[in-house]
Scaffold this motif. Structure first.
Motif, PDB file in Angstrom:
ATOM      1  N   ALA A   1       0.836  -1.201   0.000  1.00 12.81           N
ATOM      2  CA  ALA A   1       0.000   0.000   0.000  1.00 12.81           C
ATOM      3  C   ALA A   1       0.871   1.251   0.000  1.00 12.81           C
ATOM      4  O   ALA A   1       0.616   2.209  -0.733  1.00 12.81           O
ATOM      5  CB  ALA A   1      -0.916  -0.013   1.227  1.00 12.81           C
TER       6      ALA A   1
ATOM      7  N   ARG B   1       2.571   1.613  -3.383  1.00 15.97           N
ATOM      8  CA  ARG B   1       1.647   2.084  -4.415  1.00 15.97           C
ATOM      9  C   ARG B   1       1.586   3.613  -4.437  1.00 15.97           C
ATOM     10  O   ARG B   1       1.552   4.234  -5.490  1.00 15.97           O
ATOM     11  CB  ARG B   1       0.260   1.513  -4.144  1.00 15.97           C
ATOM     12  N   ARG B   2       1.589   4.227  -3.259  1.00 11.74           N
ATOM     13  CA  ARG B   2       1.435   5.674  -3.202  1.00 11.74           C
ATOM     14  C   ARG B   2       2.682   6.409  -3.690  1.00 11.74           C
ATOM     15  O   ARG B   2       2.580   7.459  -4.306  1.00 11.74           O
ATOM     16  CB  ARG B   2       1.110   6.101  -1.769  1.00 11.74           C
ATOM     17  N   ILE B   3       3.855   5.884  -3.405  1.00 12.26           N
ATOM     18  CA  ILE B   3       5.072   6.673  -3.666  1.00 12.26           C
ATOM     19  C   ILE B   3       5.864   6.207  -4.892  1.00 12.26           C
ATOM     20  O   ILE B   3       6.594   7.003  -5.482  1.00 12.26           O
ATOM     21  CB  ILE B   3       5.973   6.715  -2.400  1.00 12.26           C
ATOM     22  N   CYS B   4       5.702   4.941  -5.334  1.00 14.33           N
ATOM     23  CA  CYS B   4       6.617   4.427  -6.361  1.00 14.33           C
ATOM     24  C   CYS B   4       6.052   4.518  -7.780  1.00 14.33           C
ATOM     25  O   CYS B   4       4.910   4.151  -8.008  1.00 14.33           O
ATOM     26  CB  CYS B   4       6.978   2.976  -6.050  1.00 14.33           C
TER      27      CYS B   4
END
Lengths: 275, 608
Positions: free
Chosen positions: A210, A213-216
């Motif tokens: 999770a 998902r937000r940063i990569c």
């Protein structure tokens, strides 16, 4: 040259131990990271993800393969040249308690990388103050010791230390997994914001899909020392191809009872004798 | 963007502490000097030093002057401490003798420090061959009979005191070597040393700035102890007759006093008292420094048995009036408060919490660090640490009012009525015993089974919790199994007594996600099979969504919200609950955040 990757890892292998207890931690690993990009490296404990970070940082020795940073192989540089690389290549560790020296004020901790670059502490102080404000900590706290800060605040200090010499790549080794969940999201958003402002690239090591998902932008999945799949962040965190990536995704619980019931069903399908 | 800032400030600011609340940041020297155990011995040692090295200034009588006419006199105005058997003034010899004592101790220290500390740093920091070689030398030195060798040295050097003390320093060096080496190894493993290396800091600077700062304290403490030992050994050698018997020295004075112990026992008192005083002063300073540098946190105060009995009695009296809750409830906690006693104050960490778990249902107890969720659970189990105590209006477990139960009966609930699964599986198994032993023993004690019966039951349980080849696993030690397997073993132990409720404290936090899914699945299966109630403590709303029927959210020692899982997820009333749910919800991907122009601080929900 503009399109050449900032970091290229080619066919890298690394062993721990020797003789009978020889353990292959990395097995012919290849990946690349471009300028301003965040590459996620996910896997379970023992998959070799932290080892790869250490190899890039020069804290672990490979037995084969190359690590090319900005067009130059960096593994066997003479120590003084390796130290000069510190300006461009930095780290944020997982443990917000162990990664700051307990005996130094945060001002001294943040100034140290600058002093290596030849600056005096009095000069460095201005830069340190600015950096503290950029990670949302008051400048006035410069003379405090790490023991006075919470886990989230310490991680902000570690981020400030990594950024202070304006590096081009930061290896983030599980930078939020020791933090409370609500603190995690503020730290992740801070990292995204700083990446947009400075164009620094991240190798983001994590076990948490999770967060990844937000940063990569892109994600590589490491399993038993091998990269089993690489792809865009969206695809890798919703519909990956490799069975292991699928299992990893389906095992991550999501905060929605209906969605989670579906995910658990999917997990029971892909679960194979893997305990 | 503004939300990021708001969140960041909310997280950052409450920890701002007023200056007076941060006494631990006073320098070590300040704290040492403001304690009686610090300044009194220091002042004493300084006074004796000034007295000894200022000896020529005090107009003392010649310490070597022999005058048989005044032999063996008692203390008087002329001779404050009297005279010895040859008529020498004891006070003068005592003062002058201090020079010899401190000079000897200083030589020992310098030699021991020079030989021990740098070698310890090299061995600890670089390891490998250097470490092996230096360690061998140190071991050899420590195994030699030092007193005999010192006597030989004394003989060979015509009793040259300085050479003798230098030789003693050589024997003291291994103490410094081992201390420096082990402290260096410990510091070297800290992530901040790796961080310093990555920051491009040279090995020399790492050793002198980072490592030295940490190992300096134990070395200073060791030095206080070493001075005491050196003074004692020096006096011991002098009592054995080593050294110039004419020149004043404390050991020498004792040596000659030994000769006339029957005729004038007083002679031994001044030097022995002085030596004892100085050694004690150094020992106290060492201990005080150790306390200051070693333990920065406040000391816990253990409650006495009487205090505990009093608190428990009061609680039981109040609880006896509590009315029995609804029959459907397996666990009912009302108004639970948990307090910890420290040396200075009592701190309440849980301020009146209600929990309810129905028979055969799963309660998710959610909160972040410091919310009091684990403390509430420990209070429910009766497992609070020695300096903590719980009060509650009532704690009912399976229809029994546990606060009114005698301690032994309450303990007996564990294992039979309540099963417990801890957070850190590996550290909750005893490293000394095999897994089989740790499963079988409680079964024999708690369930009264015979050895063979218990073993068969353990095998059956291990197979049930998904362990392949249980017979082999029974023979393994905890360090030989993975975290996931250890957690399965602990779950097998927890369900062995067919408890009616399982309390699991963050049972999957230390595990990988794929292992977490397996463990949650196992808990779910067991819970359904045996119709148990389950209390699962977690910080992850994903885990709640996966397994729980009802949920209670805690923050800062209070319940924020509780209710059925469906309604809490659908419309949580409290903003903190929503924040926690969002933190575990599906977030927009980075590509969506970048391209969609969504600010990094935008709410995580409603993404792709």
């Amino acid at each position: 040259m503009a399109d050449a990757p900032l970091l290229e890892v080619n066919d890298l292998s690394l062993d721990y131990g020797r003789g009978k207890s020889l353990f292959r931690a990395l097995d012919h690993v290849s990946l690349e990271i471009h300028r301003g990009e965040c590459l996620g490296l996910v896997g379970e404990s023992g998959s070799g993800k932290s080892t790869l970070g250490k190899a890039i940082l020069g804290l672990a020795q490979s037995v084969g393969g190359e690590i090319v940073f900005d067009g130059r192989e960096i593994q066997r540089l003479p120590p003084p040249m390796r130290r000069r690389l510190a300006k461009d290549l930095q780290v944020i560790f997982q443990d917000p308690y162990g990664s700051l020296s307990p005996a130094m004020t945060i001002g001294r901790i943040l100034a140290e990388p600058l002093r290596v670059g030849g600056m005096r502490y009095e000069q460095a102080k201005t830069a340190v103050g600015e950096m503290l404000e950029r990670v949302s900590l008051p400048r006035e706290w410069i003379d405090r010791y790490p023991s006075e800060f919470s886990g989230g605040q310490r991680q902000r200090i570690a981020i400030a230390r990594a950024l202070i010499r304006q590096p081009r790549l930061i290896v983030c080794d599980e930078p939020v997994s020791a933090l409370d969940v609500t603190t995690q999201s503020t730290i992740i958003d801070l990292l995204i914001e700083l990446q947009r402002e400075t164009g620094v690239a991240y190798l983001f090591i994590s076990h948490d899909l999770a967060v990844v998902r937000r940063i990569c932008h892109r994600v590589a999945v490491l399993f038993k020392g091998q990269i089993v799949e690489q792809g865009g962040g969206e695809k890798m965190t919703t519909n990956p191809d490799h069975p292991y990536s699928k299992r990893l995704l389906m095992a991550s619980p999501v905060a929605d009872p209906t969605e989670q019931a579906r995910r658990r069903e999917a997990w029971l399908q892909v679960r194979t004798g893997q305990a | 963007m503004s939300e990021t800032v708001a969140l960041a400030t909310a997280e950052v600011l409450p920890a701002v502490q007023p200056a007076e609340a941060r006494p631990q940041n006073r320098s070590v020297a300040f704290r040492f000097l403001t304690q009686p155990g610090g300044w009194i011995p220091l002042l004493l040692v300084l006074a004796i030093l000034v007295l000894a090295f200022g000896a020529p200034l005090w107009g003392l009588q010649d310490p070597m002057h022999i005058d048989p006419r005044v032999a063996d006199q008692a203390p008087s105005a002329d001779h404050w401490l009297g005279t010895d058997s040859t008529g020498r003034d004891l006070w003068s010899r005592l003062v002058w003798g201090g020079q010899d004592a401190f000079r000897g101790a200083a030589i020992v220290l310098v030699v021991a420090l020079i030989l021990g500390v740098p070698t310890g740093l090299i061995a600890g920091y670089h390891g490998g061959l250097a470490d092996g070689l230096l360690g061998w030398v140190s071991d050899v030195l420590m195994s030699l009979p030092s007193i005999i060798i010192l006597l030989i040295v004394a003989g060979l050097t015509h009793q040259n005191a300085d050479v003798l003390m230098a030789a003693m320093g050589v024997f003291m060096a291994p103490g410094y070597f081992r201390l420096t080496r082990s402290s260096t190894i410990a510091v070297r493993a800290e992530p901040y040393i790796d961080a310093a290396r990555v920051a491009g800091i040279s090995h020399t600077r790492i050793v002198f700035v980072h490592i030295w700062r940490v190992i300096a304290a134990p070395i200073v403490i060791q030095t206080a102890m070493t001075i005491g030992v050196a003074l004692g050994m020096q006096a011991g050698l002098q009592i054995l007759g080593v050294g110039d018997s004419q020149a004043p020295s404390w050991g020498g004075m004792m040596s000659s006093a030994m000769g006339s112990l029957r005729t004038n026992a007083w002679l031994i008192v001044p030097p022995a008292a002085m030596l004892g005083l100085v050694i004690a002063a150094f020992a106290i300073m060492g201990a005080r420094l150790g306390e200051i540098t070693g333990n920065r946190s406040e000391k816990a105060k253990h409650l006495t048995r009487a205090e505990k009995a009093e608190l428990a009695g009061a609680a039981a009296a109040r609880a006896a009036e509590a009315t029995q809750p609804n029959q459907d409830l397996m666990v009912a906690v009302k108004g639970l408060k948990v307090t910890y006693a420290t040396a200075k104050a009592r701190v309440e960490v849980v301020h009146g919490v209600d929990l309810a778990v129905r028979k055969g249902e799963v309660l998710g107890l959610v909160g972040e660090s410091g919310s009091g969720k684990s403390q509430s659970i420990f209070a429910l189990l009766g497992l609070l640490a020695g300096n903590g105590y719980a009060e509650a209006e009532a704690i009912w477990v399976d229809g029994q009012n546990v606060l009114t139960l005698p301690a032994a009966k309450r303990r007996a609930l564990l294992g039979r009525t309540i099963g417990y699964v801890p957070q850190e599986p590996i550290s909750n198994l005893d490293p000394m015993y095999t897994i089989g032993h740790q499963l079988v023993e409680p079964m024999r004690k708690v369930l009264g089974m015979g050895k063979a019966e218990a073993r068969a039951y353990a095998l059956e349980l291990l197979a049930r919790v998904g362990i392949e080849d249980p017979a082999r696993v029974m023979g393994l030690h905890p360090h030989e199994v993975s975290g996931g397997m250890a957690q399965r073993v602990l779950i097998a132990g927890a369900v062995a007594g067919h408890p009616k409720v399982i309390v699991a404290d963050e049972p999957t936090t230390a595990l990988d996600v794929t292992v977490q899914a397996e463990v949650l699945e196992l808990l779910r299966e067991l819970q359904r099979e045996q119709g148990m109630a389950l209390v699962i403590v977690t910080h992850n709303f994903g885990v709640v969504a996966d397994i729980a029927d009802t949920v209670t959210v805690m923050k800062d020692g209070l319940v924020v919200e509780s209710g059925a899982v469906g309604s809490i997820f659908a419309h949580a009333a409290d903003p903190y609950t929503r924040e926690l749910i969002e933190a575990s919800s599906k977030t927009p991907s980075r590509a969506a955040l970048d391209e969609g122009g969504v600010g990094a601080g935008a709410p995580a929900k409603g993404g792709v």
